[in-house]
Design a protein around this motif. Structure first.
Motif, PDB file in Angstrom:
ATOM      1  N   SER A 127       0.823  -1.229  -0.036  1.00  0.00           N
ATOM      2  CA  SER A 127       0.063   0.086  -0.174  1.00  0.00           C
ATOM      3  C   SER A 127       0.829   1.244   0.125  1.00  0.00           C
ATOM      4  O   SER A 127       0.337   2.362  -0.592  1.00  0.00           O
ATOM      5  N   ASP A 128       1.962   1.210   0.933  1.00  0.00           N
ATOM      6  CA  ASP A 128       2.916   2.268   0.863  1.00  0.00           C
ATOM      7  C   ASP A 128       3.328   2.689  -0.633  1.00  0.00           C
ATOM      8  O   ASP A 128       4.083   3.971  -0.922  1.00  0.00           O
ATOM      9  N   ARG A 129       3.248   1.793  -1.666  1.00  0.00           N
ATOM     10  CA  ARG A 129       3.818   2.373  -3.074  1.00  0.00           C
ATOM     11  C   ARG A 129       2.806   2.809  -3.845  1.00  0.00           C
ATOM     12  O   ARG A 129       3.026   2.872  -5.006  1.00  0.00           O
ATOM     13  N   VAL A 130       1.711   2.632  -3.554  1.00  0.00           N
ATOM     14  CA  VAL A 130       0.473   3.143  -4.107  1.00  0.00           C
ATOM     15  C   VAL A 130       0.067   4.690  -3.381  1.00  0.00           C
ATOM     16  O   VAL A 130      -0.753   4.510  -2.293  1.00  0.00           O
ATOM     17  N   ASP A 131       0.082   5.567  -3.703  1.00  0.00           N
ATOM     18  CA  ASP A 131       0.064   6.853  -3.151  1.00  0.00           C
ATOM     19  C   ASP A 131      -1.382   7.448  -3.209  1.00  0.00           C
ATOM     20  O   ASP A 131      -1.650   8.276  -2.427  1.00  0.00           O
ATOM     21  N   ILE A 132      -2.215   6.971  -4.091  1.00  0.00           N
ATOM     22  CA  ILE A 132      -3.425   7.313  -4.197  1.00  0.00           C
ATOM     23  C   ILE A 132      -4.631   6.195  -3.957  1.00  0.00           C
ATOM     24  O   ILE A 132      -5.811   6.455  -4.375  1.00  0.00           O
ATOM     25  N   GLY A 133      -4.118   5.047  -3.303  1.00  0.00           N
ATOM     26  CA  GLY A 133      -5.234   4.048  -3.190  1.00  0.00           C
ATOM     27  C   GLY A 133      -6.039   4.072  -1.823  1.00  0.00           C
ATOM     28  O   GLY A 133      -5.546   4.870  -1.046  1.00  0.00           O
ATOM     29  N   ARG A 134      -7.067   3.695  -2.095  1.00  0.00           N
ATOM     30  CA  ARG A 134      -7.991   3.373  -0.721  1.00  0.00           C
ATOM     31  C   ARG A 134      -7.269   2.650   0.125  1.00  0.00           C
ATOM     32  O   ARG A 134      -6.828   1.654  -0.024  1.00  0.00           O
ATOM     33  N   ASN A 135      -7.334   3.290   1.620  1.00  0.00           N
ATOM     34  CA  ASN A 135      -6.785   2.229   2.734  1.00  0.00           C
ATOM     35  C   ASN A 135      -7.738   1.319   3.133  1.00  0.00           C
ATOM     36  O   ASN A 135      -8.624   1.694   4.001  1.00  0.00           O
ATOM     37  N   PHE A 136      -7.805   0.213   2.370  1.00  0.00           N
ATOM     38  CA  PHE A 136      -8.280  -1.031   3.054  1.00  0.00           C
ATOM     39  C   PHE A 136      -7.694  -1.744   4.264  1.00  0.00           C
ATOM     40  O   PHE A 136      -6.611  -1.343   4.466  1.00  0.00           O
ATOM     41  N   PRO A 137      -8.463  -2.459   5.049  1.00  0.00           N
ATOM     42  CA  PRO A 137      -7.762  -3.391   6.017  1.00  0.00           C
ATOM     43  C   PRO A 137      -6.763  -4.187   5.363  1.00  0.00           C
ATOM     44  O   PRO A 137      -6.939  -4.645   4.187  1.00  0.00           O
ATOM     45  N   VAL A 138      -5.488  -3.853   5.860  1.00  0.00           N
ATOM     46  CA  VAL A 138      -4.327  -4.801   5.197  1.00  0.00           C
ATOM     47  C   VAL A 138      -4.556  -6.186   5.123  1.00  0.00           C
ATOM     48  O   VAL A 138      -4.985  -6.792   6.343  1.00  0.00           O
ATOM     49  N   THR A 139      -4.073  -6.875   4.292  1.00  0.00           N
ATOM     50  CA  THR A 139      -3.662  -8.288   4.239  1.00  0.00           C
ATOM     51  C   THR A 139      -2.308  -8.633   4.796  1.00  0.00           C
ATOM     52  O   THR A 139      -1.318  -7.912   4.596  1.00  0.00           O
ATOM     53  N   HIS A 140      -2.309  -9.746   5.283  1.00  0.00           N
ATOM     54  CA  HIS A 140      -1.121 -10.017   5.942  1.00  0.00           C
ATOM     55  C   HIS A 140      -0.413 -11.355   4.998  1.00  0.00           C
ATOM     56  O   HIS A 140      -0.962 -12.519   4.884  1.00  0.00           O
ATOM     57  N   LEU A 141       0.658 -10.937   4.125  1.00  0.00           N
ATOM     58  CA  LEU A 141       1.162 -12.060   3.088  1.00  0.00           C
ATOM     59  C   LEU A 141       2.523 -12.322   3.509  1.00  0.00           C
ATOM     60  O   LEU A 141       3.254 -11.781   4.622  1.00  0.00           O
ATOM     61  N   TYR A 142       3.001 -13.590   2.966  1.00  0.00           N
ATOM     62  CA  TYR A 142       4.310 -13.928   3.374  1.00  0.00           C
ATOM     63  C   TYR A 142       5.365 -13.372   2.842  1.00  0.00           C
ATOM     64  O   TYR A 142       6.372 -13.322   2.948  1.00  0.00           O
ATOM     65  N   ARG A 143       5.038 -12.902   1.565  1.00  0.00           N
ATOM     66  CA  ARG A 143       5.988 -12.208   0.624  1.00  0.00           C
ATOM     67  C   ARG A 143       5.468 -10.650   0.010  1.00  0.00           C
ATOM     68  O   ARG A 143       4.162 -11.099  -0.161  1.00  0.00           O
ATOM     69  N   GLU A 144       6.157 -10.058  -0.111  1.00  0.00           N
ATOM     70  CA  GLU A 144       5.795  -8.819  -0.897  1.00  0.00           C
ATOM     71  C   GLU A 144       5.613  -8.823  -2.308  1.00  0.00           C
ATOM     72  O   GLU A 144       6.615  -9.432  -2.887  1.00  0.00           O
ATOM     73  N   ARG A 145       4.652  -8.649  -2.804  1.00  0.00           N
ATOM     74  CA  ARG A 145       4.150  -8.778  -4.463  1.00  0.00           C
ATOM     75  C   ARG A 145       4.623  -7.641  -5.093  1.00  0.00           C
ATOM     76  O   ARG A 145       4.713  -6.632  -4.698  1.00  0.00           O
ATOM     77  N   ARG A 146       5.230  -7.829  -6.453  1.00  0.00           N
ATOM     78  CA  ARG A 146       5.605  -7.027  -7.477  1.00  0.00           C
ATOM     79  C   ARG A 146       6.573  -5.964  -6.731  1.00  0.00           C
ATOM     80  O   ARG A 146       6.437  -4.738  -7.008  1.00  0.00           O
ATOM     81  N   ALA A 147       7.602  -6.475  -5.985  1.00  0.00           N
ATOM     82  CA  ALA A 147       8.513  -5.679  -5.444  1.00  0.00           C
ATOM     83  C   ALA A 147       9.486  -4.847  -6.523  1.00  0.00           C
ATOM     84  O   ALA A 147       9.987  -3.813  -6.139  1.00  0.00           O
ATOM     85  N   GLN A 148       9.505  -5.316  -7.693  1.00  0.00           N
ATOM     86  CA  GLN A 148      10.144  -4.522  -8.924  1.00  0.00           C
ATOM     87  C   GLN A 148       9.651  -3.189  -9.020  1.00  0.00           C
ATOM     88  O   GLN A 148      10.288  -2.416  -9.910  1.00  0.00           O
TER      89      GLN A 148
END
Length: 339
Positions: A212-233
């Motif tokens: 979420s921190d990498r999308v500056d204009i997105g809606r703040n939904f309750p965060v999901t808890h993942l084992y790995r961060e997606r689309r890190a590139q």
């Protein structure tokens, strides 16, 4: 996907049912799917707003009607792929504002490959809340998009890169103004709770805090808890941002704005681009005023992030949809007619 092409002059119930099922892949606020269809004899179909499925924080029903506009255009696309042109009578009953449209169908002389590709795009489109890379070849795509989106339905603006800081400010302002809004946060928790298989937003469609921190204009939904961060590139969101504004402030204007939303999303999907509709920036007057400052239009309804994702990016599973029996019914004595 295989499509049954028209071979007679009256559309069958099976064709209508298949088209409705495909159309219900349309996006809706919090995946609430606030629509219902009723079929009758002679190949007539009615679209209604399902008031039982209104989001509590959408008191006016504005976003629900926009969602119904999206499902209406999706239906038109699905029927065209089956060889039927859709004729729309908007708000046919002045005493029933939930009766959004009456539809009838006429056989088309030919179904093009483009008709089929657009219908296939319904299945491949999904709301992607992760960061995007900049859309490739935007100079070629933008004229195609403007040609595809009917300007009689809504106004389409493409915001400049320079507008991004102001948009981010509007997003932060929206979240700040809603920090203590218990109804709003309870609504988000309800629609993101992983207990229903038919509606709402599943965890696979949400983002983690670092994402979420990498999308500056997105809606703040309750965060999901993942084992790995997606689309890190993709270290920051480089999407182009579109704004759809209603042409007026009537119910029909909201409905046609939803049709334009569907057209925009499907056109981008056909071009291989990822999309994410955003409505939180128009839900609060202070942030909506900032969007108005950027577009010069007073009736902004939906913003859309458009961008590119890595080729080998993992596609999330489809978001849930209500069963056909919950969204389509037939008037007595019609269920088996022409089927």
């Amino acid at each position: 996907m295989a499509y049954q092409v028209a071979t007679n002059h009256v559309v069958t119930g099976d064709v209508i049912a298949s088209a409705v099922q495909l159309a219900c892949r349309a996006p809706s606020v919090h995946n609430s799917q606030p629509w219902r269809f009723v079929g009758e004899g002679g190949g007539i179909l009615h679209l209604y707003l399902d008031r039982d499925r209104l989001v509590d924080t959408d008191a006016s029903g504005r976003q629900a009607v926009i969602s119904c506009g999206a499902v209406l255009d999706h239906l038109r696309v699905a029927m065209a792929a089956a060889g039927w042109a859709t004729n729309v009578d908007y708000y046919p009953n002045p005493n029933d504002h939930t009766h959004l449209a009456s539809l009838d169908f006429s056989a088309m002389p030919f179904v093009t490959e483009a008709h089929r590709q657009r219908a296939d795009a319904i299945l491949s489109r999904h709301t992607d809340r992760l960061p995007f890379a900049a859309p490739a070849d935007w100079g070629t795509f933008e004229p195609q998009l403007r040609h595809a989106v009917d300007s009689d339905l809504a106004a389409l603006d493409v915001l400049s890169e320079d507008s991004r800081p102001l948009l981010a400010e509007a997003a932060e302002l929206t979240e700040a103004l809603r920090m203590y809004d218990s109804s709003y946060h309870a609504e988000l928790d309800w629609w993101t709770a992983p207990f229903d298989s038919f509606d709402g937003i599943p965890p696979s469609s949400l983002v983690s805090a670092p994402e979420s921190d990498r999308v500056d204009i997105g809606r703040n939904f309750p965060v999901t808890h993942l084992y790995r961060e997606r689309r890190a590139q993709v270290t920051e969101d480089r999407s182009r941002v579109l704004v759809l504004s209603a042409l007026g402030d009537t119910r029909r204007d909201m409905l046609t704005c939803g049709e334009a939303l569907s057209m925009t999303l499907l056109e981008a999907t056909m071009a291989g681009l990822a999309t994410c509709p955003l409505t939180h920036l128009t839900e609060v007057k202070a942030s909506r005023d900032i969007v108005t400052e950027l577009t010069g239009r007073p009736l902004a309804q939906v913003l859309i992030r458009v961008g590119t994702v890595p080729v080998l990016d993992e596609t999330p599973p489809p978001t849930p949809r209500r069963p056909l029996s919950a969204v389509l019914s037939w008037k007595p004595g019609v269920a088996g007619l022409h089927r």
